[in-house]
Enzyme design. Structure first.
Site, PDB file in Angstrom:
ATOM      1  N   GLU A  74      59.339  51.084  73.204  1.00 47.62           N
ATOM      2  CA  GLU A  74      59.876  50.951  74.555  1.00 47.62           C
ATOM      3  C   GLU A  74      60.154  49.478  74.816  1.00 47.62           C
ATOM      4  OE1 GLU A  74      57.215  54.344  76.953  1.00 47.62           O
ATOM      5  OE2 GLU A  74      57.381  52.310  77.744  1.00 47.62           O
TER       6      GLU A  74
ATOM      7  N   GLU B 184      63.589  57.265  87.177  1.00 46.39           N
ATOM      8  CA  GLU B 184      62.658  58.383  87.363  1.00 46.39           C
ATOM      9  C   GLU B 184      61.932  58.192  88.699  1.00 46.39           C
ATOM     10  OE1 GLU B 184      60.643  59.651  83.462  1.00 46.39           O
ATOM     11  OE2 GLU B 184      61.265  57.588  83.052  1.00 46.39           O
TER      12      GLU B 184
ATOM     13  N   LYS C  20      58.021  58.617  88.982  1.00 49.05           N
ATOM     14  CA  LYS C  20      57.160  57.839  88.092  1.00 49.05           C
ATOM     15  C   LYS C  20      56.072  57.151  88.917  1.00 49.05           C
ATOM     16  CE  LYS C  20      56.841  56.401  83.730  1.00 49.05           C
ATOM     17  NZ  LYS C  20      57.478  55.173  83.254  1.00 49.05           N
TER      18      LYS C  20
ATOM     19  N   GLU D 138      58.669  50.821  88.359  1.00 53.52           N
ATOM     20  CA  GLU D 138      58.603  51.910  87.378  1.00 53.52           C
ATOM     21  C   GLU D 138      59.700  52.952  87.592  1.00 53.52           C
ATOM     22  OE1 GLU D 138      56.720  52.076  84.792  1.00 53.52           O
ATOM     23  OE2 GLU D 138      55.262  50.492  85.156  1.00 53.52           O
TER      24      GLU D 138
END
Length: 338
Positions: A260, A309, A312, A318
């Site tokens: 990631e 997202e 998240k 995030e």
């Protein structure tokens, strides 16, 4: 052979050589596909697979063995990192359950799905109770992979955070922390024994956010001059600190896959669309090469993530790592993945 045929043969050889050079020197970039959002376009997941293919993205990471996604990946030629979620780790310490997991999620789809790595836990902290299950689960999954004669195709590993490294700067002082060493040392021995890489989630953004002494240009690959350790970007420094820590454990031949890396477009200091776009663009270009410690690239890297997202957990940032807008699948940035 007449002159025309000879010329054709030479051109064919040159074409093969050029294609090989392209394959060897191109960036090995994938994109993580998280689904922790209300409006992620995953019903059906085929539209997501088509989005990967239309953008030339040939590698994917998913965080659980979602059966519709695995079905959609059949015949796609997209190489896959498949995670075992943290809440399944304890169950996989049972050899029968581990064998059934591999039968259900790997053998049932292989070779139509191109599995590359199975990641036993993502960012499991050494003080997390689940850390007690990671090594045994890795071994049981490896045994099941071996029994299916898939060990040359699929490697078993785990994904760590860079905060397991103490003394990360200068990178040649990197070492696994006292808190992490008892957890990570037997995992490293497993990786060495099985010829597997270590997966690491490498985020210059969070280091930049937490340390006011780090310049934005150093984090975004735009710094021209090198620092006193010989680095002009934070990504390489973080990665080489991991390599140094591995070498100190006798794991000189263990490769690090960046499972990631990303930059948020909103939510906190430095999190803007402009900075994120520059980070992803420069990262894709940069990982065609190597680092000071491992100069012979490319660096296999997975961008986080395909979509924003909105569910998240954690800090607001995030929720803003997506490369594409989830509602209409339009690109947030103008990137070339291949």
């Amino acid at each position: 052979m007449d002159s025309n045929n000879a010329m054709i043969a030479i051109l064919l050889l040159l074409g093969i050589f050029s294609f090989t050079q392209l394959q060897l020197t191109g960036a090995e970039v994938g994109v993580c596909y998280g689904r922790n959002g209300d409006n992620i376009p995953n019903n059906p997941p085929q539209q997501v697979i088509d989005l990967y293919k239309s953008n030339g993205i040939t590698r994917m990471r998913i965080y659980d063995p979602d059966q519709p996604t695995l079905q959609a990946l059949k015949g796609s030629n997209i190489e896959l990192i498949l995670d075992v979620p943290k809440d399944q780790l304890q169950s996989l310490t049972d050899t029968i359950i581990a064998a059934n997991w591999v039968n259900t999620n790997i053998k049932a789809y292989s070779p139509d799905v191109k599995f590359k790595y199975i990641t036993i836990g993502n960012e499991v902290e050494p003080n997390d109770g689940n850390s007690n299950y990671v090594l045994q689960a890795m071994q049981n999954i490896q045994d099941a992979i071996n029994s299916g004669n898939l060990q040359s195709q699929i490697k078993v590993s785990t994904a760590i955070k860079t905060d397991l490294i103490a003394n990360p700067y200068p990178p040649n002082q990197g070492v696994f922390s006292d808190a992490a060493i008892n957890y990570i040392r037997p995992i490293i021995k497993f990786l060495v024994s099985n010829g597997s890489p270590l997966l690491a989630n490498v985020y210059p953004y969070f280091a930049y956010k937490d340390d006011t002494k780090i310049g934005l240009d150093y984090a975004l690959f735009t710094k021209q001059d090198k620092n006193d350790a010989g680095y002009n970007n934070l990504f390489d420094a973080m990665l080489d600190a991991i390599y140094t820590a591995l070498e100190k454990e006798g794991a000189n031949n263990v490769n690090v896959v960046v499972s990631e890396s990303g930059w948020p477009s909103a939510g906190d200091v430095g999190a803007t669309v402009e900075n994120a776009g520059n980070y992803y663009k420069n990262l894709i270009s940069h990982v065609k090469g190597g680092t000071i410690k491992r100069p012979n690239g490319p660096i296999e890297t997975y961008l986080f993530a395909m979509f924003d997202e909105d569910k998240k957990p954690g800090d607001e940032t995030e929720k803003h790592f997506g490369l594409f807008n989830p509602t209409d699948k339009s690109p947030k940035y103008q990137l070339s993945f291949n």
